[in-house]
Write a protein that holds these residues in place. Structure first.
Motif, short mmCIF file in Angstrom:
data_model
loop_
_atom_site.label_atom_id
_atom_site.label_comp_id
_atom_site.label_asym_id
_atom_site.label_seq_id
_atom_site.Cartn_x
_atom_site.Cartn_y
_atom_site.Cartn_z
N UNK A 4 0.65 -1.39 -0.09
CA UNK A 4 -0.02 0.43 0.19
C UNK A 4 0.80 1.10 0.06
N UNK A 5 0.73 1.88 -0.65
CA UNK A 5 0.97 3.36 -1.19
C UNK A 5 0.56 4.13 -0.08
N UNK A 6 1.87 5.25 0.68
CA UNK A 6 0.73 6.25 1.31
C UNK A 6 0.87 7.66 1.06
N UNK A 7 -0.05 8.30 1.53
CA UNK A 7 0.59 9.97 0.66
C UNK A 7 0.61 10.18 0.12
N UNK A 8 0.13 9.30 -1.03
CA UNK A 8 -0.46 9.75 -2.77
C UNK A 8 0.69 9.60 -3.32
N UNK A 9 1.46 8.27 -3.11
CA UNK A 9 2.34 8.58 -3.53
C UNK A 9 2.15 7.53 -4.60
N UNK B 196 -1.25 -3.59 -5.68
CA UNK B 196 -0.73 -2.37 -5.10
C UNK B 196 -1.87 -1.55 -5.42
N UNK B 197 -1.88 -1.71 -4.11
CA UNK B 197 -2.41 0.10 -4.02
C UNK B 197 -2.11 1.54 -3.56
N UNK B 198 -2.85 2.15 -3.19
CA UNK B 198 -2.49 3.40 -3.30
C UNK B 198 -3.24 4.40 -2.29
N UNK B 199 -3.14 5.11 -1.11
CA UNK B 199 -3.81 6.00 -0.65
C UNK B 199 -3.45 7.13 -0.56
N UNK B 200 -4.01 8.56 -0.21
CA UNK B 200 -3.38 9.53 -0.05
C UNK B 200 -3.74 10.24 1.32
N UNK B 201 -4.03 9.15 2.03
CA UNK B 201 -3.80 9.92 3.86
C UNK B 201 -2.14 9.03 3.89
#
Lengths: 314, 120
Positions: free
Chosen positions: B69-74, B91-96
């Motif tokens: 999980x890619x954090x902070x919108x990376x 592979x996931x992504x979040x803006x948090x």
């Protein structure tokens, strides 16, 4: 089916060609065949439709539905040419199976005549042929992988010597963060294929990856990674030609790193690499000579009884 | 915790299509430095990171990580996404932020990874 198998099946629908999965046992009639004969053929062959040829070219399809119409009209002596459907969709034998799937879905027809590049009728296909074709291909792929695994697992039984080893050698380029880890990835895949216990594979992979990354990050001209596999153990050797580690004891301290900031931006330089290697292997030997290079040797035993040193290492 | 729930809790989106959302993650670790992560037992774990280069996927591969999980919108590099696809690792992504991502998952009951135990 597992998600990977579902993906594989989806892939196969694109990979398989119509020609691979269609039925080539063509039963055809001509436009002057009577509907009575059509009835006999459909019944005896247990099929639901027949291509109608006219001078060798596809003129139409006569199906059970057409037969029913002729029965309703009490018109079995009529010719197939009168009752056939003439507006026939065909599909090329070199097109992917997914095309047929789309046509079946869109037109709601039960069968599609298959033609070659010159438009000659070469086969016929039904939705069942797609299912059968995909299942057959899946089975084949599964079988091939099983055979490969079986062979790999028995490689040490098949080869006779006093000491048989499999040696994998890799050249590790300097500072290529896109390709780095390729060697360790291939070592891991090989061990999996050889049927090594996944927990041991993971320990080897982590140790090998850390050693590989050390060469990628710290060497002056890249280096080499060698994995020797035999029925008792896996020996890793990582060596480079400099700059050497000035103080090995310090380098082994958790959190100690000489890596510059830009390396940390690449995700490395935590100062844990050597500690992680030590934690994963049964024996570790690290030697370094200033300006000449570093040589790291590590051993992981495959049989738990021989891995006594592991408790101390961890 | 299933990946489906991880995505709800962290408001994450899939970066790679065709995810199996029923993949089970049993623990979690967050790091930007990969050797910090490799000190821990990451099998069946969720790895949270802000590292965008392919080494985050290599690390996941070596340690048998269940999902990344890619954090902070990376945004992972194309090479990373390609490697994730090759390896079949979700592979996931979040803006948090990473801090909040961890906090939400911890509160939802996902435990931290343990260091490697002495080898079995």
């Amino acid at each position: 089916m597992s998600p990977t198998e579902v993906l594989k099946a989806q892939e196969l629908v694109y990979e398989l060609r119509i020609g691979d999965i269609m039925s080539r046992r063509l039963v055809t009639v001509t436009a002057d065949t009577t509907m009575r004969e059509v009835k006999t053929i459909l019944r005896d062959r247990r099929i639901s439709g027949l291509p109608v040829l006219d001078g060798g070219n596809l003129a139409g399809i006569v199906s059970i539905e057409d037969l029913i119409r002729s029965l309703e009209e009490n018109d079995l002596d009529a010719l197939a040419g009168q009752y056939m459907t003439t507006l026939v969709h065909t599909i090329g034998e070199r097109e992917p199976a997914v095309r047929a799937l789309n046509v079946f879905g869109r037109l709601g027809v039960g069968r599609l005549p298959v033609v070659d590049d010159e438009g000659r009728l070469v086969g016929i296909m039904t939705p069942d042929d797609i299912t059968r074709g995909v299942l057959r291909a899946l089975e084949k792929a599964y079988h091939e992988e099983e055979i490969r695994r079986y062979r790999a697992r028995h490689v040490f039984d098949d080869i006779k010597s006093d000491r048989t080893s499999l040696i994998l050698r890799y050249d590790i380029p300097l500072r290529d963060f896109n390709r780095a880890g390729r060697a360790s990835s291939q070592i891991k895949q090989t061990l999996n294929r050889l049927g090594v216990d996944p927990r041991i594979v993971r320990r080897v992979a982590i140790a090998s990856y850390e050693a590989e990354m050390n060469i990628v990050i710290h060497s002056v001209a890249g280096g080499n990674l060698v994995a020797e596999i035999n029925p008792e153990l896996i020996a890793l050797l990582a060596y480079d030609t400099g700059p050497g580690i000035p103080d090995i004891e310090k380098a082994m301290t958790p959190g100690y790193s000489t890596a510059p900031d830009w390396i940390r931006e690449m995700g490395f330089g935590a100062g844990m690499g050597l500690c992680n290697i030590k934690a994963c292997v049964d024996q570790m030997d690290l030697n370094s000579w200033p300006r000449q290079g570093t040589r790291l040797e590590a051993v992981i035993y495959l049989k738990p009884t021989e891995g006594k040193a592991s408790d101390e290492a961890a | 915790m299933r990946l489906r729930e991880v995505m709800q809790v962290t408001r994450a989106r899939p970066i790679l299509a065709g995810l199996d959302l029923d993949v089970e993650v049993q623990a979690c670790f967050a790091a930007d430095l990969m050797s910090d992560a490799l000190r821990y037992d990451l099998e069946h774990a969720l790895l949270i990171s802000g590292l965008v280069n392919p080494q985050v996927m290599r690390t996941a591969e070596m340690a048998d990580v269940a999902a990344v999980l890619m954090a902070r919108g990376k945004v992972p590099t194309p090479e990373s996404v390609q490697l994730a696809e090759e390896l079949g690792i979700p592979l996931l992504g979040t803006d948090i932020t990473m801090y909040e991502t961890c906090g939400r998952l911890y509160a939802a009951g996902l435990p931290s990874c343990a260091p490697h135990s002495s080898q079995e």
